[in-house]
Scaffold this motif. Sequence first.
Motif, short mmCIF file in Angstrom:
data_model
loop_
_atom_site.label_atom_id
_atom_site.label_comp_id
_atom_site.label_asym_id
_atom_site.label_seq_id
_atom_site.Cartn_x
_atom_site.Cartn_y
_atom_site.Cartn_z
N ILE A 36 56.20 -26.16 115.86
CA ILE A 36 55.96 -27.08 116.97
C ILE A 36 56.59 -28.43 116.65
O ILE A 36 56.84 -28.74 115.49
N LEU A 37 56.84 -29.21 117.69
CA LEU A 37 57.23 -30.60 117.54
C LEU A 37 56.09 -31.44 118.08
O LEU A 37 55.57 -31.17 119.15
N VAL A 38 55.69 -32.46 117.33
CA VAL A 38 54.57 -33.30 117.75
C VAL A 38 54.85 -34.75 117.37
O VAL A 38 55.47 -35.01 116.34
N PHE A 39 54.45 -35.67 118.24
CA PHE A 39 54.62 -37.08 117.92
C PHE A 39 53.71 -37.45 116.76
O PHE A 39 52.52 -37.12 116.77
N LEU B 107 66.06 -35.36 115.09
CA LEU B 107 64.81 -36.09 115.31
C LEU B 107 64.91 -37.52 114.79
O LEU B 107 64.33 -38.44 115.38
N GLU B 108 65.64 -37.74 113.70
CA GLU B 108 65.85 -39.10 113.19
C GLU B 108 66.68 -39.92 114.18
O GLU B 108 66.39 -41.09 114.42
N GLU B 109 67.73 -39.30 114.75
CA GLU B 109 68.53 -39.99 115.76
C GLU B 109 67.67 -40.36 116.97
O GLU B 109 67.77 -41.47 117.50
N GLU B 110 66.84 -39.42 117.39
CA GLU B 110 65.94 -39.66 118.52
C GLU B 110 65.01 -40.83 118.21
O GLU B 110 64.78 -41.70 119.05
N GLY C 25 62.43 -45.01 119.35
CA GLY C 25 61.34 -45.67 118.65
C GLY C 25 60.08 -44.83 118.52
O GLY C 25 59.06 -45.34 118.08
N ARG C 26 60.13 -43.57 118.89
CA ARG C 26 58.98 -42.67 118.74
C ARG C 26 59.43 -41.49 117.89
O ARG C 26 60.44 -40.86 118.18
#
Length: 196
Positions: free
Chosen positions: A148-151, A178-181, A186-187
């Motif tokens: 899963i991906l989770v904030f 995900l680092e680029e995102e 900023g999240r």
Amino acid sequence: MEPAELITKRLISSIPVCLQGCRPYRVLAKRLLGKRVRYYAGTYSDASRLSRFYGYERVAELRDPIMTWRKHLGDLKGCGHVLVADVGERIAGAAVVRRFPEDDTLYSGWWLFSLAVRVRFRGAGIGEGLVCMATEKAAEDGGKKMDILVFEHGRAALRLYRKMGFQQSSIPGLNELLEEEFRREGRRRIIMSRIL
């Protein structure tokens, strides 16, 4: 709306969210709602309700939000499911579980996406029920692991996934994206995995 009215409205609407974090509330909510919740894999007949649940009707770019959901349901045939939790005739929660090809460099194997529970039903174990159903469906179809991906700032989601056996993990190519995102928006989202 006047500023004072807006503040009052926000304060009143935050009360249920505060209560949902309390153990006595969760125990009572599970007891009251538990037997009324029906879990099932969504079908084309659920497209209209799913469209409203996820807010597709508010997306101006979608000319036919119901057809968008029907297409989504069709695309999952043989490789996933839309899981629904109903209380009465109302969708209380939903999630998407999907299998990607093993040779996919970013998203291989089973993934859980779009887990959502209506605010009024949070704390009643519906998210937990949907995660259980997702892992069962994946295991039935031969899955060995679910991701899963989770904030990372979503404390309630992190607490739920940890309770369900998920741990933070790493997928090299996806980590870089995900680092680029994170730099752009900023999240930060993190990857969590569980052996089935």
